[in-house]
Design a protein around this motif. Structure first.
Motif, PDB file in Angstrom:
ATOM      1  N   CYS A 164       0.838  -1.191   0.000  1.00 20.46           N
ATOM      2  CA  CYS A 164       0.000   0.000   0.000  1.00 20.46           C
ATOM      3  C   CYS A 164       0.879   1.250   0.000  1.00 20.46           C
ATOM      4  CB  CYS A 164      -0.877  -0.045   1.251  1.00 20.46           C
ATOM      5  SG  CYS A 164      -2.259   1.073   1.196  1.00 20.46           S
ATOM      6  N   GLY A 165       0.500   2.258  -0.796  1.00 19.47           N
ATOM      7  CA  GLY A 165       1.241   3.511  -0.835  1.00 19.47           C
ATOM      8  C   GLY A 165       2.352   3.557  -1.862  1.00 19.47           C
ATOM      9  N   LYS A 166       2.549   2.494  -2.621  1.00 25.40           N
ATOM     10  CA  LYS A 166       3.625   2.440  -3.621  1.00 25.40           C
ATOM     11  C   LYS A 166       3.078   2.718  -5.018  1.00 25.40           C
ATOM     12  CE  LYS A 166       6.836   0.752  -0.828  1.00 25.40           C
ATOM     13  NZ  LYS A 166       7.958   1.515  -0.396  1.00 25.40           N
ATOM     14  N   THR A 167       3.947   3.266  -5.865  1.00 26.10           N
ATOM     15  CA  THR A 167       3.614   3.477  -7.267  1.00 26.10           C
ATOM     16  C   THR A 167       4.495   2.554  -8.102  1.00 26.10           C
ATOM     17  OG1 THR A 167       3.035   5.775  -6.859  1.00 26.10           O
ATOM     18  CG2 THR A 167       3.490   5.173  -9.137  1.00 26.10           C
ATOM     19  N   VAL A 168       3.882   1.862  -9.047  1.00 28.86           N
ATOM     20  CA  VAL A 168       4.607   0.922  -9.904  1.00 28.86           C
ATOM     21  C   VAL A 168       4.242   1.170 -11.364  1.00 28.86           C
ATOM     22  CG1 VAL A 168       4.837  -0.892  -8.158  1.00 28.86           C
ATOM     23  CG2 VAL A 168       2.802  -0.816  -9.591  1.00 28.86           C
ATOM     24  N   THR A 169       5.036   0.593 -12.255  1.00 28.86           N
ATOM     25  CA  THR A 169       4.792   0.705 -13.688  1.00 28.86           C
ATOM     26  C   THR A 169       4.482  -0.677 -14.247  1.00 28.86           C
ATOM     27  OG1 THR A 169       6.347   2.541 -13.804  1.00 28.86           O
ATOM     28  CG2 THR A 169       5.780   1.489 -15.882  1.00 28.86           C
ATOM     29  N   VAL A 170       3.463  -0.755 -15.082  1.00 24.73           N
ATOM     30  CA  VAL A 170       3.070  -2.026 -15.689  1.00 24.73           C
ATOM     31  C   VAL A 170       4.115  -2.420 -16.734  1.00 24.73           C
ATOM     32  CG1 VAL A 170       1.304  -3.210 -17.056  1.00 24.73           C
ATOM     33  CG2 VAL A 170       0.627  -1.556 -15.311  1.00 24.73           C
ATOM     34  N   THR A 171       4.604  -3.672 -16.648  1.00 20.24           N
ATOM     35  CA  THR A 171       5.574  -4.160 -17.625  1.00 20.24           C
ATOM     36  C   THR A 171       4.939  -5.158 -18.597  1.00 20.24           C
ATOM     37  OG1 THR A 171       6.290  -5.880 -16.074  1.00 20.24           O
ATOM     38  CG2 THR A 171       7.567  -3.837 -16.120  1.00 20.24           C
ATOM     39  N   ARG A 172       3.915  -5.880 -18.137  1.00 18.68           N
ATOM     40  CA  ARG A 172       3.311  -6.906 -18.984  1.00 18.68           C
ATOM     41  C   ARG A 172       1.958  -7.319 -18.424  1.00 18.68           C
ATOM     42  NH1 ARG A 172       4.454 -12.884 -19.393  1.00 18.68           N
ATOM     43  NH2 ARG A 172       3.816 -13.399 -21.485  1.00 18.68           N
ATOM     44  N   LEU A 173       1.049  -7.654 -19.330  1.00 17.41           N
ATOM     45  CA  LEU A 173      -0.247  -8.213 -18.933  1.00 17.41           C
ATOM     46  C   LEU A 173      -0.289  -9.672 -19.350  1.00 17.41           C
ATOM     47  CD1 LEU A 173      -2.734  -5.432 -20.073  1.00 17.41           C
ATOM     48  CD2 LEU A 173      -1.947  -5.894 -17.771  1.00 17.41           C
ATOM     49  N   THR A 174      -0.608 -10.543 -18.399  1.00 17.93           N
ATOM     50  CA  THR A 174      -0.800 -11.946 -18.744  1.00 17.93           C
ATOM     51  C   THR A 174      -2.304 -12.178 -18.797  1.00 17.93           C
ATOM     52  OG1 THR A 174      -0.718 -12.609 -16.427  1.00 17.93           O
ATOM     53  CG2 THR A 174       1.355 -12.621 -17.616  1.00 17.93           C
ATOM     54  N   GLY A 175      -2.711 -13.381 -19.050  1.00 18.06           N
ATOM     55  CA  GLY A 175      -4.145 -13.642 -19.143  1.00 18.06           C
ATOM     56  C   GLY A 175      -4.537 -13.796 -20.592  1.00 18.06           C
ATOM     57  N   GLU A 176      -5.738 -14.273 -20.803  1.00 24.37           N
ATOM     58  CA  GLU A 176      -6.196 -14.586 -22.151  1.00 24.37           C
ATOM     59  C   GLU A 176      -7.513 -13.909 -22.484  1.00 24.37           C
ATOM     60  OE1 GLU A 176      -4.521 -16.494 -24.436  1.00 24.37           O
ATOM     61  OE2 GLU A 176      -2.908 -16.524 -22.945  1.00 24.37           O
ATOM     62  N   GLY A 177      -7.689 -13.607 -23.738  1.00 22.31           N
ATOM     63  CA  GLY A 177      -8.949 -13.166 -24.314  1.00 22.31           C
ATOM     64  C   GLY A 177      -9.712 -12.095 -23.560  1.00 22.31           C
ATOM     65  N   SER A 225       1.486   4.007 -15.109  1.00 20.19           N
ATOM     66  CA  SER A 225       1.797   3.996 -13.676  1.00 20.19           C
ATOM     67  C   SER A 225       0.542   3.690 -12.875  1.00 20.19           C
ATOM     68  CB  SER A 225       2.343   5.353 -13.234  1.00 20.19           C
ATOM     69  OG  SER A 225       3.607   5.561 -13.803  1.00 20.19           O
ATOM     70  N   ILE A 226       0.708   2.883 -11.833  1.00 29.18           N
ATOM     71  CA  ILE A 226      -0.407   2.516 -10.949  1.00 29.18           C
ATOM     72  C   ILE A 226       0.004   2.816  -9.518  1.00 29.18           C
ATOM     73  CG2 ILE A 226      -1.842   0.642 -10.074  1.00 29.18           C
ATOM     74  CD1 ILE A 226      -1.564  -0.754 -12.721  1.00 29.18           C
ATOM     75  N   PHE A 227      -0.839   3.566  -8.799  1.00 26.12           N
ATOM     76  CA  PHE A 227      -0.611   3.861  -7.384  1.00 26.12           C
ATOM     77  C   PHE A 227      -1.542   2.976  -6.565  1.00 26.12           C
ATOM     78  CE2 PHE A 227      -1.886   6.350  -3.578  1.00 26.12           C
ATOM     79  CZ  PHE A 227      -0.654   6.344  -2.926  1.00 26.12           C
ATOM     80  N   VAL A 228      -0.991   2.201  -5.647  1.00 23.36           N
ATOM     81  CA  VAL A 228      -1.799   1.311  -4.808  1.00 23.36           C
ATOM     82  C   VAL A 228      -2.292   2.114  -3.607  1.00 23.36           C
ATOM     83  CG1 VAL A 228      -1.835  -0.834  -3.481  1.00 23.36           C
ATOM     84  CG2 VAL A 228      -0.465  -0.691  -5.565  1.00 23.36           C
ATOM     85  N   ARG A 229      -3.607   2.382  -3.561  1.00 26.31           N
ATOM     86  CA  ARG A 229      -4.185   3.206  -2.504  1.00 26.31           C
ATOM     87  C   ARG A 229      -4.481   2.404  -1.244  1.00 26.31           C
ATOM     88  NH1 ARG A 229      -9.017   5.653  -3.286  1.00 26.31           N
ATOM     89  NH2 ARG A 229      -8.360   7.236  -1.827  1.00 26.31           N
ATOM     90  N   LYS A 230      -5.173   1.278  -1.417  1.00 21.82           N
ATOM     91  CA  LYS A 230      -5.589   0.476  -0.267  1.00 21.82           C
ATOM     92  C   LYS A 230      -5.588  -0.994  -0.649  1.00 21.82           C
ATOM     93  CE  LYS A 230      -9.212   3.638   1.112  1.00 21.82           C
ATOM     94  NZ  LYS A 230     -10.644   3.708   1.247  1.00 21.82           N
TER      95      LYS A 230
END
Length: 73
Positions: free
Chosen positions: A9-22, A38-43
């Protein structure tokens, strides 16, 4: 590789890859979560589900299963 589910919680990260299908991957992308954003994790709920994040200026709640499909740096 670290996923969005592992981020504290409280960290900001950058998306590197999306997994999953369809349809599942398409739904995540439709929410504005794409490579390089960029994604900030609020809670994080006490049991870890859901995770509340801020993406592109709006708030979003993600299930653990969806957060595991988002690899971050």
């Amino acid at each position: 590789m670290k996923t969005l589910r592992d981020v504290a919680c409280g960290k900001t990260v950058t998306v590197t890859r999306l997994t999953g299908e369809g349809p599942v991957k398409r739904r995540i992308m439709d929410m504005g979560i794409t490579k390089g954003v960029s994604i900030f994790v609020r809670k994080v709920a006490p049991l870890g589900d859901p995770v509340e994040v801020t993406v592109r200026g709006y708030e979003l709640s993600l299930r653990k299963a969806d957060a595991e499909m988002i690899q971050v740096d």
